[in-house]
Design a protein around this motif. Structure first.
Motif, PDB file in Angstrom:
ATOM      1  N   ALA A 158     -44.307 -22.517  27.175  1.00 40.49           N
ATOM      2  CA  ALA A 158     -44.254 -23.087  25.829  1.00 40.49           C
ATOM      3  C   ALA A 158     -45.582 -22.927  25.081  1.00 40.49           C
ATOM      4  O   ALA A 158     -45.599 -22.613  23.885  1.00 40.49           O
ATOM      5  CB  ALA A 158     -43.862 -24.562  25.907  1.00 40.49           C
ATOM      6  N   GLU A 159     -46.672 -23.122  25.790  1.00 35.61           N
ATOM      7  CA  GLU A 159     -48.000 -23.020  25.179  1.00 35.61           C
ATOM      8  C   GLU A 159     -48.243 -21.643  24.550  1.00 35.61           C
ATOM      9  O   GLU A 159     -48.724 -21.542  23.421  1.00 35.61           O
ATOM     10  CB  GLU A 159     -49.053 -23.299  26.255  1.00 35.61           C
ATOM     11  N   GLU A 160     -47.902 -20.582  25.303  1.00 34.38           N
ATOM     12  CA  GLU A 160     -48.068 -19.218  24.792  1.00 34.38           C
ATOM     13  C   GLU A 160     -47.213 -18.982  23.555  1.00 34.38           C
ATOM     14  O   GLU A 160     -47.642 -18.333  22.603  1.00 34.38           O
ATOM     15  CB  GLU A 160     -47.627 -18.202  25.844  1.00 34.38           C
ATOM     16  N   VAL A 161     -45.979 -19.481  23.611  1.00 33.43           N
ATOM     17  CA  VAL A 161     -45.048 -19.311  22.488  1.00 33.43           C
ATOM     18  C   VAL A 161     -45.607 -20.032  21.266  1.00 33.43           C
ATOM     19  O   VAL A 161     -45.615 -19.481  20.159  1.00 33.43           O
ATOM     20  CB  VAL A 161     -43.654 -19.848  22.860  1.00 33.43           C
ATOM     21  N   TYR A 162     -46.103 -21.237  21.472  1.00 33.74           N
ATOM     22  CA  TYR A 162     -46.699 -21.994  20.367  1.00 33.74           C
ATOM     23  C   TYR A 162     -47.873 -21.226  19.748  1.00 33.74           C
ATOM     24  O   TYR A 162     -47.940 -21.058  18.524  1.00 33.74           O
ATOM     25  CB  TYR A 162     -47.167 -23.366  20.852  1.00 33.74           C
ATOM     26  N   ASP A 163     -48.791 -20.757  20.593  1.00 29.99           N
ATOM     27  CA  ASP A 163     -49.966 -20.017  20.105  1.00 29.99           C
ATOM     28  C   ASP A 163     -49.544 -18.788  19.292  1.00 29.99           C
ATOM     29  O   ASP A 163     -50.121 -18.496  18.250  1.00 29.99           O
ATOM     30  CB  ASP A 163     -50.848 -19.566  21.281  1.00 29.99           C
ATOM     31  N   PHE A 164     -48.539 -18.079  19.810  1.00 30.55           N
ATOM     32  CA  PHE A 164     -48.072 -16.859  19.154  1.00 30.55           C
ATOM     33  C   PHE A 164     -47.514 -17.171  17.766  1.00 30.55           C
ATOM     34  O   PHE A 164     -47.856 -16.498  16.788  1.00 30.55           O
ATOM     35  CB  PHE A 164     -47.001 -16.190  20.021  1.00 30.55           C
ATOM     36  N   ILE A 165     -46.673 -18.189  17.685  1.00 28.43           N
ATOM     37  CA  ILE A 165     -46.059 -18.536  16.399  1.00 28.43           C
ATOM     38  C   ILE A 165     -47.102 -19.082  15.428  1.00 28.43           C
ATOM     39  O   ILE A 165     -47.106 -18.763  14.237  1.00 28.43           O
ATOM     40  CB  ILE A 165     -44.935 -19.581  16.598  1.00 28.43           C
ATOM     41  N   VAL A 173     -41.710 -26.844  19.807  1.00 31.27           N
ATOM     42  CA  VAL A 173     -41.575 -25.716  20.732  1.00 31.27           C
ATOM     43  C   VAL A 173     -41.066 -26.196  22.090  1.00 31.27           C
ATOM     44  O   VAL A 173     -40.112 -25.640  22.636  1.00 31.27           O
ATOM     45  CB  VAL A 173     -42.920 -24.970  20.885  1.00 31.27           C
ATOM     46  N   TYR A 174     -41.680 -27.266  22.627  1.00 28.27           N
ATOM     47  CA  TYR A 174     -41.232 -27.808  23.906  1.00 28.27           C
ATOM     48  C   TYR A 174     -39.775 -28.268  23.836  1.00 28.27           C
ATOM     49  O   TYR A 174     -38.968 -27.970  24.714  1.00 28.27           O
ATOM     50  CB  TYR A 174     -42.122 -28.981  24.324  1.00 28.27           C
ATOM     51  N   ARG A 175     -39.435 -29.028  22.792  1.00 26.67           N
ATOM     52  CA  ARG A 175     -38.078 -29.553  22.627  1.00 26.67           C
ATOM     53  C   ARG A 175     -37.074 -28.421  22.579  1.00 26.67           C
ATOM     54  O   ARG A 175     -36.053 -28.447  23.267  1.00 26.67           O
ATOM     55  CB  ARG A 175     -37.989 -30.393  21.338  1.00 26.67           C
ATOM     56  N   ASN A 176     -37.349 -27.413  21.777  1.00 26.99           N
ATOM     57  CA  ASN A 176     -36.406 -26.310  21.613  1.00 26.99           C
ATOM     58  C   ASN A 176     -36.248 -25.486  22.879  1.00 26.99           C
ATOM     59  O   ASN A 176     -35.131 -25.156  23.272  1.00 26.99           O
ATOM     60  CB  ASN A 176     -36.849 -25.407  20.457  1.00 26.99           C
ATOM     61  N   MET A 177     -37.371 -25.176  23.517  1.00 25.22           N
ATOM     62  CA  MET A 177     -37.272 -24.320  24.698  1.00 25.22           C
ATOM     63  C   MET A 177     -36.480 -25.003  25.812  1.00 25.22           C
ATOM     64  O   MET A 177     -35.666 -24.357  26.474  1.00 25.22           O
ATOM     65  CB  MET A 177     -38.655 -23.885  25.162  1.00 25.22           C
ATOM     66  N   SER A 178     -36.686 -26.295  26.020  1.00 20.59           N
ATOM     67  CA  SER A 178     -35.938 -26.937  27.101  1.00 20.59           C
ATOM     68  C   SER A 178     -34.462 -27.087  26.709  1.00 20.59           C
ATOM     69  O   SER A 178     -33.576 -26.961  27.554  1.00 20.59           O
ATOM     70  CB  SER A 178     -36.565 -28.272  27.503  1.00 20.59           C
TER      71      SER A 178
END
Lengths: 135, 135
Positions: free
Chosen positions: B27-34, B46-51
């Motif tokens: 999730a952290e990487e995805v957040y940084d990227f976005i 990001v955490y809520r959606n991914m899970s």
DNA sequence: TTGAGTGCAAAACGTTTGCATATAC
DNA sequence: GTATATGCAAACGTTTTGCACTCAA
């Protein structure tokens, strides 16, 4: 590399606790169990020892489930089932040859060197399945 | 149970990011990227959606390695290799039939109902292996 | 004697949550 | 218009760490 290794009583307690609990325990459970009879032990010591013991092959790190890292005193290669509701972990009896040969059958790659294999199944255990039906 | 489901732009960003990163991202990487292009997005989203997406089968939760939960946009059942040094995750090409049949061959148990299967290998990748040799 | 290992407490880390607000439908 | 999903920040549980002290070898 670590050259000298001391046999502390804390390490002995930890190994005994994991065996006695026999629940694929996480560090927190092991700490609680030991603290009943030896309240001076510290959590840091339990975490430090368990991760070191896994590196040394004295324990098996079977993975992180529902937030905590779980260990097995059974060093024999086998699979696990994790209940996604209560977190209970069962040993899974699966075709021994199949699991054993899994490592050998993978396509050889020069990108990495495999040293461990982890097979885990997820789902809902009978107890939690029943609970859900009655809601 | 959730009855209505909305298509938010954040969810679209997340799926795009995982596919573009193509690194079995946490999730952290995805957040940084976005956040590079859309700095107003929040980590919680990001955490809520991914899970949630993993529960809905839009992503695969491939397990927790080196402290973080990793996801795969490739929904096809396959195994992974995790480098215990750098954390890099590779897709593992292993006998497809073997992996596919693993689930079927386990001894039937009335203690649990299996809904997912996770196979991961651990070790050291070529890059980190080289680094160690030179130390 | 001595340095590996401990106990303790603080901090780091990934993740979840409560709440007011924004927005998809 | 309404209720779901968001952003934010605080809180949570697990794990790691720094440091002075202890004790196994």
């Amino acid at each position: 590399m670590r050259l000298i290794k001391r046999n502390t009583i804390q390490k002995k307690w930890i190994l005994e606790a994991i065996k006695e609990l026999n629940t694929h325990a996480a560090a927190e459970e092991v700490y609680d169990f030991i603290a009943k009879s030896n309240p001076t032990i510290s959590k840091g010591t339990v975490y430090r020892n368990m991760s070191q013991m896994a590196k040394d092959g004295e324990l098996l790190n079977i993975g992180s489930f529902l937030g905590a890292t779980h260990y097995d005193h059974n060093l024999h290669e086998h699979a696990h089932f994790v209940c996604n509701v209560c977190g209970m972990i069962f040993d899974v009896e699966c075709d021994e040859n199949l699991l054993g040969s899994l490592k050998d059958t993978i396509v050889v790659s020069d990108e990495y060197k495999i040293s461990s294999c982890n097979v885990s199944f997820g789902g809902v255990c009978a107890k939690c399945g029943l609970k859900r039906e009655t809601i």
